[in-house]
Design an enzyme around this catalytic site. Structure first.
Site, PDB file in Angstrom:
ATOM      1  N   ASN A  43      -6.113   2.395 -12.833  1.00 40.38           N
ATOM      2  CA  ASN A  43      -5.108   1.477 -12.288  1.00 40.38           C
ATOM      3  C   ASN A  43      -3.726   2.055 -12.545  1.00 40.38           C
ATOM      4  O   ASN A  43      -3.537   2.832 -13.472  1.00 40.38           O
ATOM      5  CB  ASN A  43      -5.238   0.114 -12.982  1.00 40.38           C
ATOM      6  CG  ASN A  43      -4.244  -0.901 -12.452  1.00 40.38           C
ATOM      7  OD1 ASN A  43      -4.016  -0.996 -11.240  1.00 40.38           O
ATOM      8  ND2 ASN A  43      -3.615  -1.657 -13.334  1.00 40.38           N
ATOM      9  N   HIS A  48       0.242   0.803 -13.259  1.00 35.14           N
ATOM     10  CA  HIS A  48       0.962  -0.397 -13.694  1.00 35.14           C
ATOM     11  C   HIS A  48       2.446  -0.056 -13.842  1.00 35.14           C
ATOM     12  O   HIS A  48       2.787   0.963 -14.459  1.00 35.14           O
ATOM     13  CB  HIS A  48       0.371  -0.872 -15.031  1.00 35.14           C
ATOM     14  CG  HIS A  48       0.990  -2.128 -15.520  1.00 35.14           C
ATOM     15  ND1 HIS A  48       0.698  -3.359 -14.969  1.00 35.14           N
ATOM     16  CD2 HIS A  48       1.905  -2.351 -16.490  1.00 35.14           C
ATOM     17  CE1 HIS A  48       1.404  -4.287 -15.592  1.00 35.14           C
ATOM     18  NE2 HIS A  48       2.142  -3.697 -16.515  1.00 35.14           N
ATOM     19  N   MET A  69      -4.637  -7.302  -6.755  1.00 36.17           N
ATOM     20  CA  MET A  69      -4.162  -8.414  -7.569  1.00 36.17           C
ATOM     21  C   MET A  69      -5.276  -9.259  -8.189  1.00 36.17           C
ATOM     22  O   MET A  69      -5.049 -10.421  -8.517  1.00 36.17           O
ATOM     23  CB  MET A  69      -3.238  -9.319  -6.726  1.00 36.17           C
ATOM     24  CG  MET A  69      -2.043  -8.611  -6.153  1.00 36.17           C
ATOM     25  SD  MET A  69      -1.007  -7.889  -7.448  1.00 36.17           S
ATOM     26  CE  MET A  69       0.126  -9.235  -7.705  1.00 36.17           C
ATOM     27  N   ARG A  70      -6.455  -8.698  -8.328  1.00 38.41           N
ATOM     28  CA  ARG A  70      -7.576  -9.463  -8.841  1.00 38.41           C
ATOM     29  C   ARG A  70      -8.163  -8.819 -10.094  1.00 38.41           C
ATOM     30  O   ARG A  70      -8.191  -7.591 -10.193  1.00 38.41           O
ATOM     31  CB  ARG A  70      -8.670  -9.512  -7.771  1.00 38.41           C
ATOM     32  CG  ARG A  70      -9.015 -10.862  -7.368  1.00 38.41           C
ATOM     33  CD  ARG A  70      -9.531 -10.965  -5.982  1.00 38.41           C
ATOM     34  NE  ARG A  70      -8.635 -11.815  -5.256  1.00 38.41           N
ATOM     35  CZ  ARG A  70      -8.516 -13.111  -5.471  1.00 38.41           C
ATOM     36  NH1 ARG A  70      -9.266 -13.715  -6.349  1.00 38.41           N
ATOM     37  NH2 ARG A  70      -7.640 -13.813  -4.788  1.00 38.41           N
ATOM     38  N   GLY A  78       0.783  -1.232   0.000  1.00 31.03           N
ATOM     39  CA  GLY A  78       0.000   0.000   0.000  1.00 31.03           C
ATOM     40  C   GLY A  78       0.815   1.281   0.000  1.00 31.03           C
ATOM     41  O   GLY A  78       0.351   2.306   0.504  1.00 31.03           O
ATOM     42  N   SER A  79       2.001   1.254  -0.598  1.00 34.29           N
ATOM     43  CA  SER A  79       2.766   2.506  -0.651  1.00 34.29           C
ATOM     44  C   SER A  79       2.046   3.523  -1.546  1.00 34.29           C
ATOM     45  O   SER A  79       2.079   4.730  -1.272  1.00 34.29           O
ATOM     46  CB  SER A  79       4.201   2.266  -1.124  1.00 34.29           C
ATOM     47  OG  SER A  79       4.239   1.856  -2.465  1.00 34.29           O
ATOM     48  N   ASN A  80       1.364   3.041  -2.568  1.00 34.61           N
ATOM     49  CA  ASN A  80       0.574   3.965  -3.399  1.00 34.61           C
ATOM     50  C   ASN A  80      -0.633   4.489  -2.641  1.00 34.61           C
ATOM     51  O   ASN A  80      -0.977   5.661  -2.757  1.00 34.61           O
ATOM     52  CB  ASN A  80       0.153   3.294  -4.709  1.00 34.61           C
ATOM     53  CG  ASN A  80       1.291   3.279  -5.713  1.00 34.61           C
ATOM     54  OD1 ASN A  80       1.597   4.292  -6.330  1.00 34.61           O
ATOM     55  ND2 ASN A  80       1.955   2.135  -5.831  1.00 34.61           N
TER      56      ASN A  80
HETATM   57  C1  GRF Z   1       2.778  -0.991  -7.701  1.00 38.60           C
HETATM   58  O1  GRF Z   1       4.060  -1.156  -8.207  1.00 38.60           O
HETATM   59  C2  GRF Z   1       1.771  -0.887  -8.810  1.00 38.60           C
HETATM   60  O2  GRF Z   1       2.295  -0.383  -9.985  1.00 38.60           O
HETATM   61  C3  GRF Z   1       1.332  -2.308  -9.019  1.00 38.60           C
HETATM   62  O3  GRF Z   1       1.374  -2.896  -7.754  1.00 38.60           O
HETATM   63  C4  GRF Z   1       2.323  -2.222  -6.935  1.00 38.60           C
HETATM   64  C5  GRF Z   1       1.655  -1.888  -5.632  1.00 38.60           C
HETATM   65  O4  GRF Z   1       2.556  -1.425  -4.675  1.00 38.60           O
HETATM   66  N1  GRF Z   1       0.033  -2.344  -9.639  1.00 38.60           N
HETATM   67  P1  GRF Z   1       2.025  -0.806  -3.304  1.00 38.60           P
HETATM   68  O5  GRF Z   1       1.161  -1.870  -2.621  1.00 38.60           O
HETATM   69  O6  GRF Z   1       1.221   0.410  -3.630  1.00 38.60           O
HETATM   70  O7  GRF Z   1       3.245  -0.490  -2.503  1.00 38.60           O
END
Ligand code: GRF
Length: 200
Positions: free
Chosen positions: A107, A109, A90-91, A12-14
């Site tokens: 999304n 990527h 992841m789904r 969940g860093s994003n």
């Molecule tokens: C990210 O690299 C994103 O591009 C991919 O999954 C990863 C998620 O990382 N879809 P985080 O859980 O947000 O750290």
């Protein structure tokens, strides 16, 4: 104020970058729900720390995708969610679900789509020997990593790069790009015309 949901499966860093951007008023929306298919996702912890509602579902407990997606939809409706950002979720979502939220799900990527779709994108790009890796933010349609591209940015690959070192730099780009894209989305500034997305 628009309501935003973020779907996660991992660290969940994003999500954190989105939380921070909402906190400082850069994204003008309420982060109303975090959805996870993984009970142990650290992303859930990040949400709880900020008192953001969470919804965890265990996909193994349902006989098929529509069964758990209808629960997710109920949670989204309850909170009048306008937009969904997938952040390491992841789904694959069903075409019914993506149609319901057409042009309202995005999304991120870790590759320059349409090259290297799928779950091992960064490794695949590195193994292929590309000179530029990158990040794509795109709308989600019924395919895998196939919807209209909103934003991209590139990152040169260095001779000495490993998956870890490259991922580190890719994450930095993601944490800047995704809040920017979500900001435009919630402000209604992304206009989709076929495969093209115009920023207004
Ligand atoms: C990210 O690299 C994103 O591009 C991919 O999954 C990863 C998620 O990382 N879809 P985080 O859980 O947000 O750290």
């Amino acid at each position: 104020m628009k309501n935003l949901a973020v779907f996660v499966s991992g660290s969940g860093s994003n999500l954190q970058a989105i939380i921070d951007a909402v906190d400082r008023g850069f994204i003008k929306a309420k982060l109303a729900l975090v959805v996870s298919d993984n009970e142990k996702a650290y992303a859930l912890e990040r949400a709880r720390k900020k008192n953001i509602d969470t919804f965890y579902f265990n996909p193994k407990k349902y006989k098929n995708r529509p069964a758990y997606e209808s629960l997710i939809t109920a949670e989204l409706s309850k909170r009048k969610i306008d937009f969904i950002a997938l952040a390491g979720f992841m789904r694959i979502l069903s075409s019914e679900f993506t149609a319901k939220y057409k042009n309202r799900i995005i999304n991120i990527h870790p590759a320059l789509l349409p090259s290297f779709p799928g779950q091992r994108a960064l490794k695949d790009a590195l193994d292929y020997g590309v000179k530029y890796a990158g990040v794509t933010v795109h709308f989600v349609d019924e395919g895998v990593d196939s919807g209209p591209v909103i934003m991209q940015d590139i990152e040169p690959v260095r001779n000495e790069d490993t998956q870890e070192s490259l991922l580190d730099r890719i994450h930095k780009i993601e944490h800047r790009l995704y809040p920017e894209a979500i900001r435009l989305l919630v402000e209604g500034r992304l206009v989709v015309e076929g495969r093209k997305v115009k920023i207004e």
